[in-house]
Design an enzyme around this catalytic site. Structure first.
Site, PDB file in Angstrom:
ATOM      1  N   CYS A 380       0.842  -1.196   0.000  1.00 60.40           N
ATOM      2  CA  CYS A 380       0.000   0.000   0.000  1.00 60.40           C
ATOM      3  C   CYS A 380       0.885   1.256   0.000  1.00 60.40           C
ATOM      4  O   CYS A 380       1.505   1.539  -1.014  1.00 60.40           O
ATOM      5  CB  CYS A 380      -0.991  -0.045   1.164  1.00 60.40           C
ATOM      6  SG  CYS A 380      -2.447   0.917   0.794  1.00 60.40           S
ATOM      7  N   HIS A 515      -3.648  -5.059   0.515  1.00 60.66           N
ATOM      8  CA  HIS A 515      -3.104  -5.614   1.767  1.00 60.66           C
ATOM      9  C   HIS A 515      -3.172  -7.137   1.769  1.00 60.66           C
ATOM     10  O   HIS A 515      -4.120  -7.714   2.318  1.00 60.66           O
ATOM     11  CB  HIS A 515      -3.887  -5.051   2.954  1.00 60.66           C
ATOM     12  CG  HIS A 515      -3.645  -3.602   3.182  1.00 60.66           C
ATOM     13  ND1 HIS A 515      -2.595  -3.139   3.946  1.00 60.66           N
ATOM     14  CD2 HIS A 515      -4.285  -2.507   2.713  1.00 60.66           C
ATOM     15  CE1 HIS A 515      -2.603  -1.807   3.951  1.00 60.66           C
ATOM     16  NE2 HIS A 515      -3.622  -1.406   3.204  1.00 60.66           N
ATOM     17  N   GLU A 517      -1.609  -9.155   3.523  1.00 57.30           N
ATOM     18  CA  GLU A 517      -1.501  -9.724   4.876  1.00 57.30           C
ATOM     19  C   GLU A 517      -2.864 -10.076   5.464  1.00 57.30           C
ATOM     20  O   GLU A 517      -2.969 -10.941   6.335  1.00 57.30           O
ATOM     21  CB  GLU A 517      -0.737  -8.763   5.801  1.00 57.30           C
ATOM     22  CG  GLU A 517      -1.456  -7.477   6.209  1.00 57.30           C
ATOM     23  CD  GLU A 517      -1.300  -6.329   5.218  1.00 57.30           C
ATOM     24  OE1 GLU A 517      -1.030  -6.590   4.025  1.00 57.30           O
ATOM     25  OE2 GLU A 517      -1.467  -5.155   5.634  1.00 57.30           O
TER      26      GLU A 517
HETATM   27  N1  GLN Z   1      -2.039   6.673   2.632  1.00 49.61           N
HETATM   28  C1  GLN Z   1      -2.101   5.899   1.433  1.00 49.61           C
HETATM   29  C2  GLN Z   1      -3.433   6.016   0.749  1.00 49.61           C
HETATM   30  O1  GLN Z   1      -4.404   6.426   1.328  1.00 49.61           O
HETATM   31  C3  GLN Z   1      -1.800   4.450   1.712  1.00 49.61           C
HETATM   32  C4  GLN Z   1      -2.828   3.798   2.542  1.00 49.61           C
HETATM   33  C5  GLN Z   1      -2.344   2.530   3.163  1.00 49.61           C
HETATM   34  O2  GLN Z   1      -1.156   2.250   3.175  1.00 49.61           O
HETATM   35  N2  GLN Z   1      -3.244   1.746   3.707  1.00 49.61           N
HETATM   36  O3  GLN Z   1      -3.524   5.695  -0.406  1.00 49.61           O
END
Ligand code: GLN
Length: 543
Positions: A380, A515, A517
Site C-alpha cells: 500500500c 493488503h 496480509e
Molecule cells: N495513505 C495511502 C493512501 O491512502 C496508503 C494507505 C495505506 O497504506 N493503507 O492511499
C-alpha cells in the site's frame, strides 16, 4: 438454530479474549462444527476506521469493505472463515441506526430508550444472518464494569432468557495474578469480576483463567465454589509460546469439552487437530532464521501491524524458517548514518501508512533495497513509496511525490483517487469527503501481466485482494516508469488503477497497492509472503 457462546472479559484488558474466542472457534471446527465469530465493541466510534493505530491497533478490512476490529483478523486466521461487515458492531453504529430510525419516525411516537431500543438493536445484530452454522461466538470488547459495556451485557442477558434453554453459554475470561511478595496466585480479582457479572444478572458457565503458571487443584476448586461455576468448567489458560499453540493448549485443558458439556452435547466428534499440530511443530523446529526489517511509523505498538506480523510468520512456516522482525521507525532513515540500520537484513518490508511524516525514510529504505539487491516488499503506502523512489531515481522525475504529502511541492506521481469501479458500479469521492468509510475498501480484482513474477507466484492472472487506500499511482506515468525498469505487473481489470509493480532485474522487488496480509492464514500462507520469505531465505544463505 445455532448455539450462542458469549465471551466476556474481567479483571484487566489485553487478556487475549479475541485469541481465546478464535481458538475456541478453531477447536469446535476441528470437531466438525461450523462456526461464526462476531465482535461487539462498546466504544462510540461507528467503526475503528478513523482511530489512530496507537489507540486501537490495526484496522482489519473485510472482503465486503468494512473497517473492523483487529480481533476479526484473529477469527479469520484461526478459522479460515472470511468475516463480513455484519460481524463487528459498535455502540456508535447502533446509535447511528437508532437515530436514523427515530428521525424517520419508525418508533411511532415512543420514547427511545436504552432498554428496550438499544438492547433490541444489539440482540437483532447478534441473531442476524447466522446462516447454517452450529455455533455463533460473540465476543464483547472491553471489561465487565465498563460503563459503555452495560447495554451489551444487558442485551446478552435478555437473549439468554429469550432463546430456548441450553441455547446460550457465557464464557468469562479472567486473570489469576501471581503476587511475588506473597508467593501466591490470587483468585480474588476473578471472584470480584464474576460478582460484577452476576450483579447484572449474568452467571458465567465457563471461566477461562489466564495465568503465567499452572493453577493448583485447590485454587481451581476455590474459584469454582466462589464463582458458582462447575469445577470442570474452570479452565486454565496459560501463556503460550506461539498464538498458534493456543487451540491445542485450550483443547488439552478441556475448554471445548466444557462448552459441549454445558450444551448437553454428548455425541460430539473427537477433535482432529492435525493441522494445528503441524503448524505448532513447524514453528517450534525451524530450519534456519531470516531477518526482516519492517520500516513503519507505528512500530512501537505491535498491534498496529498485527496481520502483517502474522503473515510474515506464515511466510516463515511455508519456508520452515523462523522470522526475526526488526521494527524500524521510518523517521530514523532521515539522518545521515541511517542506512546502516538496514545492513544485515535479509528482506525489507514497508507496510501501509498515512501522511507525510516518515515517508522520506520509507523512500530511502526502498532505494536501499533496490540498490543493494535486498528483497523488498512494499504494501500500500510501501508500494507508493517504491514508485516515488523509482520515479525520482530511475526515471529522473526529481520532485516525484504523492498528493497526500501536502507539506511538499512537486510532481504528483501518486494522486487522490476520485473515481473507481466496484462490480458494475462507478464510485465517486469528493476531495473533501468524510474520513470515515470513504476509502477504496475491501476486495477488488486485479489482472496480472503474463510472465511477471507475481503471476508466477500466484499461479494465476486473476486475483482479488483487499484494499484500504485513498491515493493511487497515476497510470499516466506507466510508460516512463516501465522504460526506466519498474514494471506494472498488475492493474485493475479496466486498466486504470495500478495494483502491482515489480523490478524484474532484482532478486525480489514487489510493491502492491492492496493488503495481502489480511488474507494470509497459518495453514494457507499468502503466496506473496511465502515468496518474499523464500527470497529472504536465499539471501540469508548467501551471506
Ligand atoms: N495513505 C495511502 C493512501 O491512502 C496508503 C494507505 C495505506 O497504506 N493503507 O492511499
Amino acid at each position: 438454530m445455532p448455539r450462542y457462546i458469549f465471551i466476556t472479559g474481567g479483571v484487566v484488558s489485553s487478556l487475549g479474549k479475541g485469541l481465546a474466542s478464535a481458538a475456541l472457534g478453531a477447536v469446535l471446527q476441528a470437531r466438525g462444527y461450523k462456526v461464526r465469530l462476531r465482535k461487539l465493541d462498546p466504544y462510540l466510534n461507528v467503526d475503528p476506521g478513523t482511530m489512530s493505530p496507537y489507540q486501537h491497533g490495526e484496522v482489519y478490512v473485510t472482503d465486503d469493505g468494512a473497517e473492523t476490529d483487529l480481533d476479526l483478523g484473529h477469527y479469520e486466521r484461526f478459522t479460515g472463515v472470511s468475516a463480513t461487515q455484519g460481524d463487528n458492531i459498535t455502540t456508535g453504529r447502533i446509535y447511528k441506526n437508532i437515530i436514523e430510525k427515530e428521525r424517520r419516525g419508525d418508533y411511532l411516537g415512543a420514547t427511545v430508550q436504552v432498554i428496550p431500543h438499544v438492547t433490541h438493536e444489539i440482540k437483532s445484530f447478534v441473531l442476524s444472518d447466522a446462516g447454517d452454522v452450529d455455533f455463533v461466538l460473540c465476543e464483547v470488547g472491553g471489561t465487565v464494569g465498563d460503563i459503555e459495556g452495560l447495554p451489551f451485557f444487558e442485551a446478552l442477558r435478555q437473549l439468554s432468557q429469550e432463546l430456548p434453554p441450553r441455547q446460550t453459554c457465557f464464557m468469562h475470561v479472567t486473570l489469576l495474578p501471581f503476587i511475588a511478595a506473597a508467593g501466591e496466585m490470587k483468585t480474588k480479582p476473578t471472584q470480584h469480576s464474576v460478582k460484577e457479572l452476576r450483579s447484572i444478572g449474568i452467571q458465567p458457565d465457563i471461566l477461562l483463567c489466564r495465568a503465567d503458571r499452572p493453577i493448583s487443584d485447590s485454587d481451581r476448586a476455590k474459584i469454582g465454589r466462589f464463582c458458582n461455576v462447575r469445577e470442570s468448567a474452570v479452565i486454565q489458560g496459560l501463556d503460550a509460546k506461539s498464538i498458534y499453540d493456543v487451540p491445542l493448549a485450550y483443547h488439552a485443558e478441556g475448554l471445548d469439552s466444557a462448552v459441549l458439556a454445558h450444551f448437553g452435547i454428548e455425541d460430539a466428534p473427537d477433535a482432529n487437530l492435525a493441522r494445528w499440530e503441524g503448524i505448532s511443530k513447524a514453528l517450534a523446529e525451524p530450519d534456519g532464521e531470516v531477518n526482516i526489517g519492517v520500516v513503519g511509523k507505528y512500530t512501537i505498538l505491535p498491534d498496529a501491524y498485527k496481520s502483517l506480523t502474522e503473515a510474515l510468520v506464515h511466510g516463515g512456516i511455508a519456508n520452515e524458517v523462523k522470522i526475526n522482525i526488526t521494527w524500524l521507525e521510518s523517521d530514523m532513515f532521515e539522518g545521515d548514518d541511517a542506512l546502516t540500520h538496514l545492513e544485515g537484513l535479509n528482506g525489507i518490508l514497508v507496510p501501509g501508512g498515512f501522511g507525510y511524516r516518515g515517508s522520506e525514510g520509507k523512500i530511502r529504505a526502498a532505494q536501499f533495497a533496490r540498490e543493494h539487491n535486498v528483497p523488498y516488499f512494499g504494501i500500500c503506502l510501501g508500494m507508493q513509496m517504491a514508485v516515488i523512489e523509482a520515479a525520482r531515481n530511475m526515471a529522473g522525475i526529481e520532485t516525484a511525490k504523492s498528493s497526500e504529502f501536502e507539506e511538499i511541492d512537486g510532481e504528483n506521481v501518486v494522486g487522490l483517487m476520485t473515481e473507481w469501479t466496484r462490480g458494475n458500479e462507478r464510485l465517486k469521492r469528493e476531495g473533501k469527503s468524510d474520513l470515515g468509510g470513504t476509502m477504496r475498501l475491501g476486495a477488488y480484482p486485479a489482472t496480472l501481466t503474463e510472465g511477471s513474477l507475481v503471476a508466477q507466484i500466484y499461479g494465476t492472472r486473476n486475483i482479488e485482494e483487499r484494499h484500504r487506500h485513498r491515493y493511487e499511482v497515476n497510470v499516466d506515468y506507466k510508460d516512463r516508469l516501465e522504460a526506466a525498469g519498474l514494471k506494472f505487473s498488475g492493474l485493475s481489470p479496466d486498466g486504470v488503477l495500478p495494483e502491482i509493480v515489480e523490478i524484474p532485474d532484482h532478486p525480489w522487488y514487489v510493491g502492491v497497492q492492496y493488503h495481502p496480509e489480511l488474507k494470509s492464514r497459518p495453514f494457507k500462507p499468502h503466496p506473496l509472503f511465502a515468496g518474499f520469505i523464500k527470497a529472504a531465505k536465499t539471501q540469508s544463505r548467501l551471506v
